[in-house]
Write a protein that holds these residues in place. Sequence first.
Motif, short mmCIF file in Angstrom:
data_model
loop_
_atom_site.label_atom_id
_atom_site.label_comp_id
_atom_site.label_asym_id
_atom_site.label_seq_id
_atom_site.Cartn_x
_atom_site.Cartn_y
_atom_site.Cartn_z
N PRO A 173 50.20 72.99 70.92
CA PRO A 173 49.05 73.36 70.07
C PRO A 173 47.81 73.50 70.94
N SER A 174 47.15 74.64 70.85
CA SER A 174 46.01 74.89 71.74
C SER A 174 44.90 75.61 70.99
N THR A 175 43.75 75.67 71.67
CA THR A 175 42.58 76.34 71.12
C THR A 175 41.93 77.16 72.23
N LYS A 200 39.86 67.40 69.93
CA LYS A 200 40.35 67.09 68.59
C LYS A 200 39.65 68.01 67.58
N GLU A 201 40.45 68.76 66.83
CA GLU A 201 39.92 69.65 65.80
C GLU A 201 40.68 69.40 64.50
N ASN A 202 39.94 69.10 63.46
CA ASN A 202 40.55 68.85 62.14
C ASN A 202 41.65 67.79 62.21
N GLY A 203 41.39 66.76 63.01
CA GLY A 203 42.35 65.66 63.10
C GLY A 203 43.53 65.92 64.02
N ARG A 204 43.58 67.07 64.66
CA ARG A 204 44.71 67.41 65.56
C ARG A 204 44.21 67.50 66.99
N TRP A 205 45.05 67.00 67.91
CA TRP A 205 44.74 67.15 69.33
C TRP A 205 45.25 68.50 69.82
N LEU A 206 44.36 69.28 70.44
CA LEU A 206 44.70 70.62 70.92
C LEU A 206 44.37 70.74 72.40
#
Length: 326
Positions: free
Chosen positions: A176-178, A189-195
């Motif tokens: 999962p990435s951004t 951390k975005e919206n509770g997720r580690w990216l």
Amino acid sequence: METFESVGSPALWGGFIAFVIAMLALDLGVFHRKAHVVKFKEALGWSVVWISMALLFNVGVWWKFGAEPGMQFLTGYLIEKSLSVDNIFVFVVIFSALRIPALYQHRVLFWGILSALVLRAIMIFAGVAMLERFHWLIYVFGGFLILTGVKLFLQRNKDEHPEDGWMMRFARRSIPSTNTFDGHHFFTKENGRWLATPLFMALLLVEASDVIFALDSIPAIFAVTRDPFIVFTSNIFAILGLRSMFFLLAGAVEKFSYLKVGLSGVLVFVGAKMALVDFVKIPPALSLVVIAAMLGASIVASLIKSRKAPPSQEALKRELTEASEA
């Protein structure tokens, strides 16, 4: 089964590893504690430091163990240093494609090269063990280097696109990435997720490219010596100076248009030397002269060509920017 003698005692191995750890801690903990753009002057200073340390170490090897190990270290260091320049071409493409700010490029290279030190050590000891047990692998390595050299020559003008390679496609699907940066952090951390941030993706590509280049460089130095201590130390010194060399040369890679021709010649030469090791003995001094001549000729030819060629669009943009800032 062959047995390769090493000039390195346990004390020398321990001392060298302690020196590497101390220098890396000094680098990250003192000189680059705060993220900053590495300018040309700083990169030049560090390049001089690393090259001077390698040459001083070479003098020590020459003095303690004699001319042949000293010549082997110097030749191996030159091979590794020259082949590592090819990494710089790829690093420039990676940072440009992923739009990595100059402010954070040193951090990516530091952790990428730290991982490379461990991977290189594993590959070196595995290579020595394999050659001790299976002598015929020397011919396989030699043939591989010759083919790699020919391939490098044929593809010398091909554009690199590591960001579109299979590893990046696999990483983007599985991790999962951004596309958003979070300062110097590899994860956010975005919206509770580690990216994973683009810095982590750049780190993956830097590590992958080093592994690929190691497949060429490590067999190449085995053509010079199979002493594990000489192979390891010359390899590590070349890698330690890679970051400063990147910042020194990153803005001028387009000027070295014939460097890949020289590198391909070096790979073919050391591959032939390795493949013919049981039939033709080439003295270390002659190897050093041939390799230095190939690299020197390619660099001189590149600089002559760049001086005669009209400035590129990128060079014109830089000149206009500098003029407007002045």
